[in-house]
Design a protein around this motif. Sequence first.
Motif, PDB file in Angstrom:
ATOM      1  N   ASP A  94       0.830  -1.212   0.000  1.00  0.00           N
ATOM      2  CA  ASP A  94       0.000   0.000   0.000  1.00  0.00           C
ATOM      3  C   ASP A  94       0.861   1.259   0.000  1.00  0.00           C
ATOM      4  O   ASP A  94       0.535   2.247  -0.658  1.00  0.00           O
ATOM      5  CB  ASP A  94      -0.927   0.012   1.216  1.00  0.00           C
ATOM      6  CG  ASP A  94      -2.113  -0.930   1.059  1.00  0.00           C
ATOM      7  OD1 ASP A  94      -2.480  -1.232  -0.089  1.00  0.00           O
ATOM      8  OD2 ASP A  94      -2.669  -1.350   2.091  1.00  0.00           O
ATOM      9  N   ARG A  95       1.951   1.228   0.751  1.00  0.00           N
ATOM     10  CA  ARG A  95       2.847   2.391   0.787  1.00  0.00           C
ATOM     11  C   ARG A  95       3.482   2.630  -0.576  1.00  0.00           C
ATOM     12  O   ARG A  95       3.649   3.771  -1.006  1.00  0.00           O
ATOM     13  CB  ARG A  95       3.929   2.199   1.849  1.00  0.00           C
ATOM     14  CG  ARG A  95       3.388   2.213   3.260  1.00  0.00           C
ATOM     15  CD  ARG A  95       4.496   2.302   4.285  1.00  0.00           C
ATOM     16  NE  ARG A  95       3.961   2.213   5.638  1.00  0.00           N
ATOM     17  CZ  ARG A  95       4.659   2.500   6.733  1.00  0.00           C
ATOM     18  NH1 ARG A  95       5.916   2.890   6.631  1.00  0.00           N
ATOM     19  NH2 ARG A  95       4.103   2.400   7.921  1.00  0.00           N
ATOM     20  N   LEU A  96       3.835   1.537  -1.241  1.00  0.00           N
ATOM     21  CA  LEU A  96       4.414   1.669  -2.571  1.00  0.00           C
ATOM     22  C   LEU A  96       3.397   2.263  -3.543  1.00  0.00           C
ATOM     23  O   LEU A  96       3.732   3.114  -4.373  1.00  0.00           O
ATOM     24  CB  LEU A  96       4.890   0.304  -3.070  1.00  0.00           C
ATOM     25  CG  LEU A  96       5.608   0.300  -4.421  1.00  0.00           C
ATOM     26  CD1 LEU A  96       6.885   1.135  -4.361  1.00  0.00           C
ATOM     27  CD2 LEU A  96       5.935  -1.133  -4.835  1.00  0.00           C
ATOM     28  N   ALA A  97       2.149   1.817  -3.443  1.00  0.00           N
ATOM     29  CA  ALA A  97       1.098   2.359  -4.308  1.00  0.00           C
ATOM     30  C   ALA A  97       0.897   3.854  -4.033  1.00  0.00           C
ATOM     31  O   ALA A  97       0.755   4.652  -4.964  1.00  0.00           O
ATOM     32  CB  ALA A  97      -0.210   1.604  -4.083  1.00  0.00           C
ATOM     33  N   GLN A  98       0.880   4.227  -2.759  1.00  0.00           N
ATOM     34  CA  GLN A  98       0.720   5.625  -2.390  1.00  0.00           C
ATOM     35  C   GLN A  98       1.868   6.455  -2.972  1.00  0.00           C
ATOM     36  O   GLN A  98       1.661   7.545  -3.500  1.00  0.00           O
ATOM     37  CB  GLN A  98       0.694   5.758  -0.861  1.00  0.00           C
ATOM     38  CG  GLN A  98       0.520   7.187  -0.354  1.00  0.00           C
ATOM     39  CD  GLN A  98      -0.849   7.757  -0.672  1.00  0.00           C
ATOM     40  OE1 GLN A  98      -1.855   7.041  -0.638  1.00  0.00           O
ATOM     41  NE2 GLN A  98      -0.897   9.036  -0.996  1.00  0.00           N
ATOM     42  N   PHE A  99       3.070   5.921  -2.882  1.00  0.00           N
ATOM     43  CA  PHE A  99       4.226   6.618  -3.449  1.00  0.00           C
ATOM     44  C   PHE A  99       4.061   6.787  -4.953  1.00  0.00           C
ATOM     45  O   PHE A  99       4.290   7.873  -5.507  1.00  0.00           O
ATOM     46  CB  PHE A  99       5.502   5.838  -3.143  1.00  0.00           C
ATOM     47  CG  PHE A  99       6.712   6.370  -3.855  1.00  0.00           C
ATOM     48  CD1 PHE A  99       7.412   7.446  -3.341  1.00  0.00           C
ATOM     49  CD2 PHE A  99       7.150   5.801  -5.042  1.00  0.00           C
ATOM     50  CE1 PHE A  99       8.523   7.954  -4.006  1.00  0.00           C
ATOM     51  CE2 PHE A  99       8.258   6.293  -5.706  1.00  0.00           C
ATOM     52  CZ  PHE A  99       8.951   7.377  -5.182  1.00  0.00           C
ATOM     53  N   ALA A 100       3.681   5.707  -5.639  1.00  0.00           N
ATOM     54  CA  ALA A 100       3.552   5.751  -7.093  1.00  0.00           C
ATOM     55  C   ALA A 100       2.533   6.792  -7.533  1.00  0.00           C
ATOM     56  O   ALA A 100       2.744   7.516  -8.512  1.00  0.00           O
ATOM     57  CB  ALA A 100       3.152   4.374  -7.617  1.00  0.00           C
ATOM     58  N   MET A 101       1.435   6.903  -6.795  1.00  0.00           N
ATOM     59  CA  MET A 101       0.387   7.855  -7.177  1.00  0.00           C
ATOM     60  C   MET A 101       0.731   9.287  -6.750  1.00  0.00           C
ATOM     61  O   MET A 101       0.587  10.230  -7.522  1.00  0.00           O
ATOM     62  CB  MET A 101      -0.953   7.434  -6.557  1.00  0.00           C
ATOM     63  CG  MET A 101      -1.467   6.078  -7.018  1.00  0.00           C
ATOM     64  SD  MET A 101      -1.720   5.940  -8.813  1.00  0.00           S
ATOM     65  CE  MET A 101      -0.331   4.889  -9.265  1.00  0.00           C
TER      66      MET A 101
END
Length: 219
Positions: A94-101
């Motif tokens: 989830d943290r990686l997704a948040q970073f990507a967005m």
Amino acid sequence: MPEEKNTPLRPDAQRNRERILDAALAELTLAADAPVSAIAKRAGVGQGTFYRNFPNREALVLEVYRHEMQQVADSAAQLLLTRDPDRALREWMDRLAQFAMAKAGLAETLRTTVGRHSGLVHLGHGPLTRAVTLLLDANEKAGTIRPGMTAEDFLLAIAGLWQIDPHSDWQPRAARLLDLVMDGLRAGASVRNQSAPGGPGGPGGPDGSGPDAPEDGRA
């Protein structure tokens, strides 16, 4: 001279460098063409100080991205200190997704400024790979994912994250994708656990089969 590369920065020089990185992140996320002068002004340093830290704008953009990716990578070890391995892995995703967005603007800046780099994962590959490896190893030891998964396998599986429009309602789409990946990682572990002694369907399992089961209870 080469040896100067390994010389630690003085505290004031380190603070200047960190201020420049923070200012660059803010400016470049807002505008891909943010000029060096605006970044230096926001950081409260002169352009001479800027260029002593970063020889050109490209070097700055690359360092900002690496710095941000390192923060995401470092959170993997932090999560493993306070979460079960599978929970740590899913939260880190989830943290990686948040970073990507959230850093989509920075990624666009990266592509615009440094055309030879093709995507987010590429530049942060080292820290990202180490973080994923740490999480996968912890889960494999705990028996919560299928054995034999590599960081490369994982990064290929979640590559769809970078195809999601960050300006859309991205959270549900990212969550579905990451849930599917997590289900796939767990699937092999479920098969292994089911065949283990005492597991569902294994010897001594709930179907009544096992060493002490009556003869007529066997297939």
